[in-house]
Design a protein around this motif. Structure first.
Motif, PDB file in Angstrom:
ATOM      1  N   GLY A 195       0.809  -1.211   0.000  1.00 37.68           N
ATOM      2  CA  GLY A 195       0.000   0.000   0.000  1.00 37.68           C
ATOM      3  C   GLY A 195       0.843   1.262   0.000  1.00 37.68           C
ATOM      4  N   SER A 196       1.963   1.242   0.723  1.00 38.11           N
ATOM      5  CA  SER A 196       2.842   2.409   0.759  1.00 38.11           C
ATOM      6  C   SER A 196       3.492   2.648  -0.598  1.00 38.11           C
ATOM      7  CB  SER A 196       3.915   2.216   1.829  1.00 38.11           C
ATOM      8  OG  SER A 196       3.335   2.002   3.097  1.00 38.11           O
ATOM      9  N   LEU A 197       3.961   1.580  -1.237  1.00 34.85           N
ATOM     10  CA  LEU A 197       4.547   1.733  -2.572  1.00 34.85           C
ATOM     11  C   LEU A 197       3.504   2.209  -3.583  1.00 34.85           C
ATOM     12  CD1 LEU A 197       6.839  -1.443  -2.713  1.00 34.85           C
ATOM     13  CD2 LEU A 197       7.510   0.929  -2.302  1.00 34.85           C
ATOM     14  N   GLY A 198       2.261   1.742  -3.446  1.00 32.88           N
ATOM     15  CA  GLY A 198       1.194   2.223  -4.319  1.00 32.88           C
ATOM     16  C   GLY A 198       0.916   3.702  -4.122  1.00 32.88           C
ATOM     17  N   CYS A 199       1.013   4.179  -2.871  1.00 35.44           N
ATOM     18  CA  CYS A 199       0.840   5.616  -2.613  1.00 35.44           C
ATOM     19  C   CYS A 199       1.946   6.419  -3.281  1.00 35.44           C
ATOM     20  CB  CYS A 199       0.832   5.877  -1.110  1.00 35.44           C
ATOM     21  SG  CYS A 199      -0.690   5.403  -0.269  1.00 35.44           S
ATOM     22  N   PHE A 200       3.176   5.902  -3.224  1.00 30.92           N
ATOM     23  CA  PHE A 200       4.273   6.592  -3.902  1.00 30.92           C
ATOM     24  C   PHE A 200       4.033   6.641  -5.418  1.00 30.92           C
ATOM     25  CE2 PHE A 200       7.025   5.490  -0.129  1.00 30.92           C
ATOM     26  CZ  PHE A 200       7.200   6.811   0.271  1.00 30.92           C
ATOM     27  N   LEU A 201       3.549   5.535  -5.982  1.00 35.50           N
ATOM     28  CA  LEU A 201       3.313   5.489  -7.423  1.00 35.50           C
ATOM     29  C   LEU A 201       2.214   6.450  -7.841  1.00 35.50           C
ATOM     30  CD1 LEU A 201       3.779   4.254 -10.200  1.00 35.50           C
ATOM     31  CD2 LEU A 201       2.214   2.396  -9.564  1.00 35.50           C
ATOM     32  N   SER A 202       1.071   6.389  -7.166  1.00 36.66           N
ATOM     33  CA  SER A 202      -0.040   7.267  -7.535  1.00 36.66           C
ATOM     34  C   SER A 202       0.296   8.727  -7.266  1.00 36.66           C
ATOM     35  CB  SER A 202      -1.305   6.868  -6.764  1.00 36.66           C
ATOM     36  OG  SER A 202      -1.073   6.926  -5.366  1.00 36.66           O
ATOM     37  N   GLY A 203       0.998   9.005  -6.157  1.00 38.30           N
ATOM     38  CA  GLY A 203       1.382  10.380  -5.873  1.00 38.30           C
ATOM     39  C   GLY A 203       2.355  10.937  -6.903  1.00 38.30           C
ATOM     40  N   SER A 204       3.273  10.090  -7.370  1.00 37.34           N
ATOM     41  CA  SER A 204       4.215  10.534  -8.397  1.00 37.34           C
ATOM     42  C   SER A 204       3.506  10.829  -9.710  1.00 37.34           C
ATOM     43  CB  SER A 204       5.287   9.460  -8.612  1.00 37.34           C
ATOM     44  OG  SER A 204       6.009   9.212  -7.422  1.00 37.34           O
ATOM     45  N   LEU A 205       2.537   9.990 -10.075  1.00 35.27           N
ATOM     46  CA  LEU A 205       1.777  10.239 -11.303  1.00 35.27           C
ATOM     47  C   LEU A 205       1.010  11.555 -11.234  1.00 35.27           C
ATOM     48  CD1 LEU A 205       0.313   6.700 -12.099  1.00 35.27           C
ATOM     49  CD2 LEU A 205       2.056   7.923 -13.394  1.00 35.27           C
ATOM     50  N   LEU A 206       0.414  11.819 -10.085  1.00 36.18           N
ATOM     51  CA  LEU A 206      -0.442  12.998  -9.973  1.00 36.18           C
ATOM     52  C   LEU A 206       0.348  14.287  -9.810  1.00 36.18           C
ATOM     53  CD1 LEU A 206      -3.184  11.516  -7.631  1.00 36.18           C
ATOM     54  CD2 LEU A 206      -3.389  12.010 -10.050  1.00 36.18           C
ATOM     55  N   THR A 207       1.546  14.212  -9.262  1.00 34.42           N
ATOM     56  CA  THR A 207       2.326  15.432  -9.065  1.00 34.42           C
ATOM     57  C   THR A 207       3.268  15.705 -10.231  1.00 34.42           C
ATOM     58  OG1 THR A 207       3.911  14.125  -7.762  1.00 34.42           O
ATOM     59  CG2 THR A 207       2.213  15.357  -6.560  1.00 34.42           C
TER      60      THR A 207
END
Length: 239
Positions: free
Chosen positions: A174-186
């Protein structure tokens, strides 16, 4: 536009599953599981809030909750709880902000720049959520591994030994998924900021030009009451 929608939806699904994984990881009971399955007739799991024992033959599960949160606990347990709860809140709010920023959601439909900024805020919140989540889960796993390795190194057997379980793995995912989605959105969504800003200013300038032209045309077609002819008629009338 198509690439923008694709990035939004990829970030949406990543944020959804990441937030779900973090919440499930926090409130499940298998952060630690016994490593000596061949010698045991039951599976023992320890979570952040309780410990459960499951019989391998009949599947009956018995759980014992830990003492009150005000009782004395290990530093590992207290800090992991705090970090995972923080990650849950940040990822949940980040996901809600992302839903409001999607182009398919009818929220501020005439404000594309504001919706884009909402997506950027959601991305930042997801990045912040990944930091305590990965710190708590990895630190917990490393602590369990070091404790087990030190016992094996000194030939100490306490009757049961633990390894990190699926709840800990779920927290990492879940933490790695947050990093992935946050990187895409920012990072990726920021590329569309200039394009959206240019379109917005162009449309505004076009509307302003149309408004000015309409004003001029109106003024041309509406004769002024102070023309020379009107003054002459006014003088003749008074005479």
């Amino acid at each position: 536009a198509g690439m923008k929608f694709f990035l939004q939806y990829v970030g949406f699904f990543c944020a959804f599953f990441s937030a779900a994984f973090l919440i499930i990881s926090t409130w499940t009971d298998c952060w630690m599981v016994n490593a000596d399955d061949s010698l045991e007739v039951s599976t023992k799991c320890r979570g952040l809030w309780w410990e459960c024992v499951t019989n391998v033959f009949d599947g009956i599960q018995t759980c014992d909750e830990y003492d009150s949160i005000y009782a004395e606990h290990s530093v590992k347990l207290v800090l992991t709880r705090a970090m995972m709860i923080t990650a849950d809140l940040l990822s949940g709010f980040g996901f809600l902000f992302l839903v409001l920023g999607l182009d398919c959601v009818k929220f501020l439909p005439d404000e594309p720049l504001i919706k884009l900024r909402i997506c950027l805020v959601a991305g930042v919140m997801l990045l912040l959520a990944g930091l305590p989540g990965i710190t708590g889960s990895v630190w917990y796993a490393v602590d369990v591994y070091v404790e087990r390795s030190s016992l094996l190194f000194h030939n100490i057997f306490l009757g049961i030994q633990y390894k990190f379980g699926w709840s800990c793995w779920l927290g990492m995912a879940g933490s790695l998924g947050c990093f992935l989605s946050g990187s895409l959105l920012t990072c990726c969504m920021y590329l569309f900021r200039e394009t959206s800003s240019g379109r917005f200013h162009s449309a505004y300038s076009l509307r302003k030009g149309y408004s000015s032209a309409a004003t001029v045309v109106t003024n041309v077609h509406l004769p002024s009451s102070q023309t020379a002819t009107s003054k002459m008629y006014a003088v003749d009338t008074r005479v």
